[in-house]
Motif scaffolding. Structure first.
Motif, PDB file in Angstrom:
ATOM      1  N   MET A   1       5.465  67.199   8.248  1.00 37.84           N
ATOM      2  CA  MET A   1       6.520  66.908   7.263  1.00 37.84           C
ATOM      3  C   MET A   1       7.617  66.036   7.889  1.00 37.84           C
ATOM      4  SD  MET A   1       7.433  67.453   4.138  1.00 37.84           S
ATOM      5  CE  MET A   1       8.824  67.598   3.046  1.00 37.84           C
ATOM      6  N   VAL A   2       7.990  66.404   9.148  1.00 42.32           N
ATOM      7  CA  VAL A   2       9.043  65.643   9.815  1.00 42.32           C
ATOM      8  C   VAL A   2       8.569  64.221  10.079  1.00 42.32           C
ATOM      9  CG1 VAL A   2      10.436  65.489  11.918  1.00 42.32           C
ATOM     10  CG2 VAL A   2      10.038  67.716  10.857  1.00 42.32           C
ATOM     11  N   GLU A   3       7.272  64.083  10.432  1.00 40.63           N
ATOM     12  CA  GLU A   3       6.728  62.752  10.677  1.00 40.63           C
ATOM     13  C   GLU A   3       6.762  61.899   9.401  1.00 40.63           C
ATOM     14  OE1 GLU A   3       2.855  63.339  12.224  1.00 40.63           O
ATOM     15  OE2 GLU A   3       3.549  64.106  14.171  1.00 40.63           O
ATOM     16  N   ASN A   4       6.453  62.524   8.273  1.00 41.39           N
ATOM     17  CA  ASN A   4       6.500  61.786   6.996  1.00 41.39           C
ATOM     18  C   ASN A   4       7.916  61.313   6.679  1.00 41.39           C
ATOM     19  OD1 ASN A   4       3.771  62.133   6.601  1.00 41.39           O
ATOM     20  ND2 ASN A   4       4.020  64.005   5.382  1.00 41.39           N
ATOM     21  N   ILE A   5       8.884  62.168   6.982  1.00 42.81           N
ATOM     22  CA  ILE A   5      10.281  61.802   6.734  1.00 42.81           C
ATOM     23  C   ILE A   5      10.674  60.618   7.612  1.00 42.81           C
ATOM     24  CG2 ILE A   5      12.668  62.578   6.948  1.00 42.81           C
ATOM     25  CD1 ILE A   5      11.722  65.398   6.228  1.00 42.81           C
ATOM     26  N   GLN A   6      10.274  60.633   8.868  1.00 35.34           N
ATOM     27  CA  GLN A   6      10.609  59.540   9.770  1.00 35.34           C
ATOM     28  C   GLN A   6       9.933  58.239   9.346  1.00 35.34           C
ATOM     29  OE1 GLN A   6       9.391  61.060  13.596  1.00 35.34           O
ATOM     30  NE2 GLN A   6      11.263  62.330  13.858  1.00 35.34           N
ATOM     31  N   GLN A   7       8.686  58.344   8.856  1.00 33.51           N
ATOM     32  CA  GLN A   7       7.972  57.152   8.411  1.00 33.51           C
ATOM     33  C   GLN A   7       8.653  56.520   7.202  1.00 33.51           C
ATOM     34  OE1 GLN A   7       3.850  57.815   7.517  1.00 33.51           O
ATOM     35  NE2 GLN A   7       3.533  55.725   6.752  1.00 33.51           N
ATOM     36  N   VAL A   8       9.059  57.358   6.215  1.00 35.18           N
ATOM     37  CA  VAL A   8       9.744  56.842   5.025  1.00 35.18           C
ATOM     38  C   VAL A   8      11.088  56.235   5.399  1.00 35.18           C
ATOM     39  CG1 VAL A   8      10.780  57.492   2.827  1.00 35.18           C
ATOM     40  CG2 VAL A   8       8.549  58.411   3.470  1.00 35.18           C
ATOM     41  N   ALA A   9      11.786  56.865   6.391  1.00 37.35           N
ATOM     42  CA  ALA A   9      13.079  56.337   6.831  1.00 37.35           C
ATOM     43  C   ALA A   9      12.919  54.946   7.419  1.00 37.35           C
ATOM     44  CB  ALA A   9      13.707  57.291   7.835  1.00 37.35           C
ATOM     45  N   GLN A  10      11.836  54.743   8.202  1.00 35.17           N
ATOM     46  CA  GLN A  10      11.592  53.427   8.780  1.00 35.17           C
ATOM     47  C   GLN A  10      11.289  52.389   7.689  1.00 35.17           C
ATOM     48  OE1 GLN A  10       8.412  54.056  11.591  1.00 35.17           O
ATOM     49  NE2 GLN A  10       9.710  55.230  13.028  1.00 35.17           N
ATOM     50  N   GLU A  11      10.526  52.799   6.677  1.00 34.22           N
ATOM     51  CA  GLU A  11      10.199  51.884   5.569  1.00 34.22           C
ATOM     52  C   GLU A  11      11.459  51.481   4.808  1.00 34.22           C
ATOM     53  OE1 GLU A  11       7.382  53.880   3.155  1.00 34.22           O
ATOM     54  OE2 GLU A  11       5.767  53.826   4.657  1.00 34.22           O
ATOM     55  N   ILE A  12      12.356  52.443   4.629  1.00 37.55           N
ATOM     56  CA  ILE A  12      13.609  52.157   3.907  1.00 37.55           C
ATOM     57  C   ILE A  12      14.437  51.145   4.679  1.00 37.55           C
ATOM     58  CG2 ILE A  12      15.824  53.159   3.215  1.00 37.55           C
ATOM     59  CD1 ILE A  12      14.280  55.688   2.438  1.00 37.55           C
ATOM     60  N   GLU A  13      14.521  51.313   5.992  1.00 37.13           N
ATOM     61  CA  GLU A  13      15.320  50.395   6.795  1.00 37.13           C
ATOM     62  C   GLU A  13      14.683  49.014   6.867  1.00 37.13           C
ATOM     63  OE1 GLU A  13      18.269  50.997   7.805  1.00 37.13           O
ATOM     64  OE2 GLU A  13      18.251  53.108   7.186  1.00 37.13           O
ATOM     65  N   ALA A  14      13.364  48.949   6.828  1.00 35.00           N
ATOM     66  CA  ALA A  14      12.661  47.672   6.963  1.00 35.00           C
ATOM     67  C   ALA A  14      12.492  46.934   5.634  1.00 35.00           C
ATOM     68  CB  ALA A  14      11.294  47.912   7.600  1.00 35.00           C
ATOM     69  N   ALA A  15      12.780  47.569   4.535  1.00 35.58           N
ATOM     70  CA  ALA A  15      12.559  46.955   3.213  1.00 35.58           C
ATOM     71  C   ALA A  15      13.408  45.705   3.032  1.00 35.58           C
ATOM     72  CB  ALA A  15      12.864  47.968   2.120  1.00 35.58           C
ATOM     73  N   GLN A  16      12.776  44.649   2.486  1.00 36.99           N
ATOM     74  CA  GLN A  16      13.473  43.405   2.186  1.00 36.99           C
ATOM     75  C   GLN A  16      14.030  43.477   0.755  1.00 36.99           C
ATOM     76  OE1 GLN A  16      13.917  40.812   4.341  1.00 36.99           O
ATOM     77  NE2 GLN A  16      12.947  42.122   5.908  1.00 36.99           N
ATOM     78  N   LEU A  17      15.338  43.337   0.639  1.00 41.25           N
ATOM     79  CA  LEU A  17      15.996  43.429  -0.682  1.00 41.25           C
ATOM     80  C   LEU A  17      16.809  42.158  -0.914  1.00 41.25           C
ATOM     81  CD1 LEU A  17      17.247  47.142  -0.431  1.00 41.25           C
ATOM     82  CD2 LEU A  17      15.107  46.287  -1.407  1.00 41.25           C
ATOM     83  N   THR A  18      16.083  41.067  -1.139  1.00 41.64           N
ATOM     84  CA  THR A  18      16.752  39.759  -1.263  1.00 41.64           C
ATOM     85  C   THR A  18      16.817  39.238  -2.696  1.00 41.64           C
ATOM     86  OG1 THR A  18      14.651  38.633  -0.821  1.00 41.64           O
ATOM     87  CG2 THR A  18      16.096  39.113   1.075  1.00 41.64           C
ATOM     88  N   ASN A  19      16.140  39.918  -3.628  1.00 44.76           N
ATOM     89  CA  ASN A  19      16.198  39.478  -5.027  1.00 44.76           C
ATOM     90  C   ASN A  19      16.055  40.680  -5.948  1.00 44.76           C
ATOM     91  OD1 ASN A  19      13.287  39.964  -5.388  1.00 44.76           O
ATOM     92  ND2 ASN A  19      13.033  38.113  -4.122  1.00 44.76           N
ATOM     93  N   ALA A  20      16.215  40.425  -7.231  1.00 42.73           N
ATOM     94  CA  ALA A  20      16.213  41.514  -8.208  1.00 42.73           C
ATOM     95  C   ALA A  20      14.864  42.206  -8.292  1.00 42.73           C
ATOM     96  CB  ALA A  20      16.613  40.967  -9.584  1.00 42.73           C
ATOM     97  N   ALA A  21      13.761  41.450  -8.093  1.00 38.00           N
ATOM     98  CA  ALA A  21      12.430  42.053  -8.190  1.00 38.00           C
ATOM     99  C   ALA A  21      12.196  43.024  -7.042  1.00 38.00           C
ATOM    100  CB  ALA A  21      11.358  40.967  -8.189  1.00 38.00           C
ATOM    101  N   GLU A  22      12.565  42.600  -5.816  1.00 40.30           N
ATOM    102  CA  GLU A  22      12.412  43.486  -4.667  1.00 40.30           C
ATOM    103  C   GLU A  22      13.300  44.718  -4.792  1.00 40.30           C
ATOM    104  OE1 GLU A  22      11.324  40.072  -1.310  1.00 40.30           O
ATOM    105  OE2 GLU A  22      13.325  40.974  -1.388  1.00 40.30           O
ATOM    106  N   LEU A  23      14.483  44.551  -5.351  1.00 38.22           N
ATOM    107  CA  LEU A  23      15.385  45.677  -5.535  1.00 38.22           C
ATOM    108  C   LEU A  23      14.802  46.691  -6.504  1.00 38.22           C
ATOM    109  CD1 LEU A  23      18.239  46.595  -4.630  1.00 38.22           C
ATOM    110  CD2 LEU A  23      19.127  45.563  -6.736  1.00 38.22           C
ATOM    111  N   GLU A  24      14.179  46.217  -7.565  1.00 34.10           N
ATOM    112  CA  GLU A  24      13.582  47.116  -8.548  1.00 34.10           C
ATOM    113  C   GLU A  24      12.384  47.846  -7.962  1.00 34.10           C
ATOM    114  OE1 GLU A  24      12.967  49.066 -12.230  1.00 34.10           O
ATOM    115  OE2 GLU A  24      14.690  48.161 -11.217  1.00 34.10           O
ATOM    116  N   GLN A  25      11.576  47.144  -7.172  1.00 30.37           N
ATOM    117  CA  GLN A  25      10.435  47.802  -6.519  1.00 30.37           C
ATOM    118  C   GLN A  25      10.912  48.889  -5.564  1.00 30.37           C
ATOM    119  OE1 GLN A  25       8.174  44.674  -4.651  1.00 30.37           O
ATOM    120  NE2 GLN A  25       7.446  43.824  -6.600  1.00 30.37           N
ATOM    121  N   PHE A  26      11.989  48.640  -4.834  1.00 33.68           N
ATOM    122  CA  PHE A  26      12.565  49.629  -3.927  1.00 33.68           C
ATOM    123  C   PHE A  26      13.035  50.862  -4.691  1.00 33.68           C
ATOM    124  CE2 PHE A  26      16.107  51.533  -1.634  1.00 33.68           C
ATOM    125  CZ  PHE A  26      15.621  51.626  -0.342  1.00 33.68           C
ATOM    126  N   ARG A  27      13.685  50.644  -5.800  1.00 31.24           N
ATOM    127  CA  ARG A  27      14.188  51.769  -6.596  1.00 31.24           C
ATOM    128  C   ARG A  27      13.038  52.657  -7.064  1.00 31.24           C
ATOM    129  NH1 ARG A  27      14.567  53.533 -11.531  1.00 31.24           N
ATOM    130  NH2 ARG A  27      13.363  51.745 -12.326  1.00 31.24           N
TER     131      ARG A  27
END
Length: 341
Positions: A1-27
């Motif tokens: 469970m802790v490993e899954n949390i760390q993996q999602v945290a890394q994905e959140i930090e690495a996500a590219q949010l440069t336009n409205a489409a990417e922002l919506e996909q992130f949400r």
């Protein structure tokens, strides 16, 4: 469970949010109710009870971080749009004209008629369009067998023919005389109804303006001078007027009103049918019987009355040949009166 949390945290930090489409996909992927973080919260029940509190705190931190990244990116995108002025609107598109409405030609002529008569002391009186037999016929000296009482002329509202749609605005004259004492000087513009087939020269609904002046010593000369003044103001100072003997039940003597054709100046054309004259209405001295039925002493007072069709005057003034144009609301016709005061 802790490993899954760390993996999602890394994905959140690495996500590219440069336009409205990417922002919506992130949400959708992380913040939404069916996102990755929501799944982790659903799996919290599988964690050992002694570790559940610590893991729950890590999940809350993860959720807050995802929301923080989303809010920061959204604000940055909004600020960039304001700076560049990019509203998503294509300024190369042709403009939509801001068209203005126009006043109806009948309204224009009615207002002009009212202004002309107001300058010589007439006020405006109005009355109901649904009338009774007394005010529409009997008080105006219409005999019981007069043709205007028949169904082909009148819209009756009851089987006993006691209630009807008024066929003329003379009904307002009767009400004015019943409720007021002379001197009376008023015009009565309004809508009237006749049971007629609709054509280029006739209609079941049209407009009239009638005038009434009752006082001591009123004569036919006063009537002539009033209408002479009106004709010159409405149609031009070179307009001439003539009176032809006629008959109306509520006036005696009675006369039709003609003016010189302002198209051909009296020489003869298709508008005046070659006569040089066009009819604009009827007039006469108020019959003593009408005064008496309205509660005015005909021995002490006299008066004159006149009536004209507003459509008739409008057709003459603007050279309109089809009466139906007034009620069809054709924008091409109405736009011809833009800027007319």
């Amino acid at each position: 469970m802790v490993e899954n949390i760390q993996q999602v945290a890394q994905e959140i930090e690495a996500a590219q949010l440069t336009n409205a489409a990417e922002l919506e996909q992130f949400r959708i992927a992380y913040i939404g109710r069916k996102g990755r973080i929501a799944d982790l919260f659903n799996n919290l029940k599988e964690v050992a009870p002694e570790q559940r509190r610590e893991v729950g705190q890590q999940l809350n931190t993860l959720k807050n971080r995802a929301q923080e990244r989303f809010d920061q990116a959204q604000e940055q995108l909004s600020s960039a749009a304001d700076t560049t002025g990019d509203t998503g609107f294509d300024f190369s598109l042709p403009t939509v004209p801001n068209t203005l409405g126009t006043r109806h030609p009948l309204s224009l002529v009615r207002q002009e008629i009212v202004r002309i008569f107001e300058r010589i002391g007439f006020n405006v009186a109005e009355g109901p369009e649904m009338e009774d037999d007394w005010h529409n016929f009997s008080a105006l000296n219409f005999p019981e067998n007069h043709p205007a009482r028949e169904m082909q002329d009148t819209f009756f509202l009851s089987e006993d023919k006691e209630h009807l749609l008024r066929t003329h605005t003379s009904t307002v004259q009767v009400r004015l005389m019943e409720n007021n004492q002379p001197p009376l000087r008023s015009i009565m513009p309004g809508r009237v109804y006749r049971n007629e087939a609709i054509s280029a020269r006739a209609h079941m609904v049209f407009h009239q303006v009638e005038g009434l002046y009752v006082n001591k010593g009123v004569s036919f000369k006063d009537l002539k001078e009033t209408l002479y003044y009106f004709a010159k103001e409405m149609f031009g100072q070179d307009t001439q007027i003539r009176f032809r003997p006629s008959f109306f039940p509520f006036t005696e003597p009675s006369a039709e009103i003609d003016i010189t054709c302002f198209i051909c100046k009296g020489e003869g054309c298709n508008i005046c049918k070659g006569s040089g004259w066009v009819e604009i209405g009827g007039s006469g001295m108020v019959d003593p019987a009408v005064l008496q039925s309205s509660g005015i002493d005909p021995e002490e007072y006299s008066g004159f009355a006149f009536g004209m069709g507003i459509e008739r005057i409008t057709m003459l003034k603007y050279q309109i040949k089809d009466l139906r144009l007034f009620t069809e609301n054709d924008v091409r016709f109405l736009r011809q009166f833009e800027g007319v005061i």
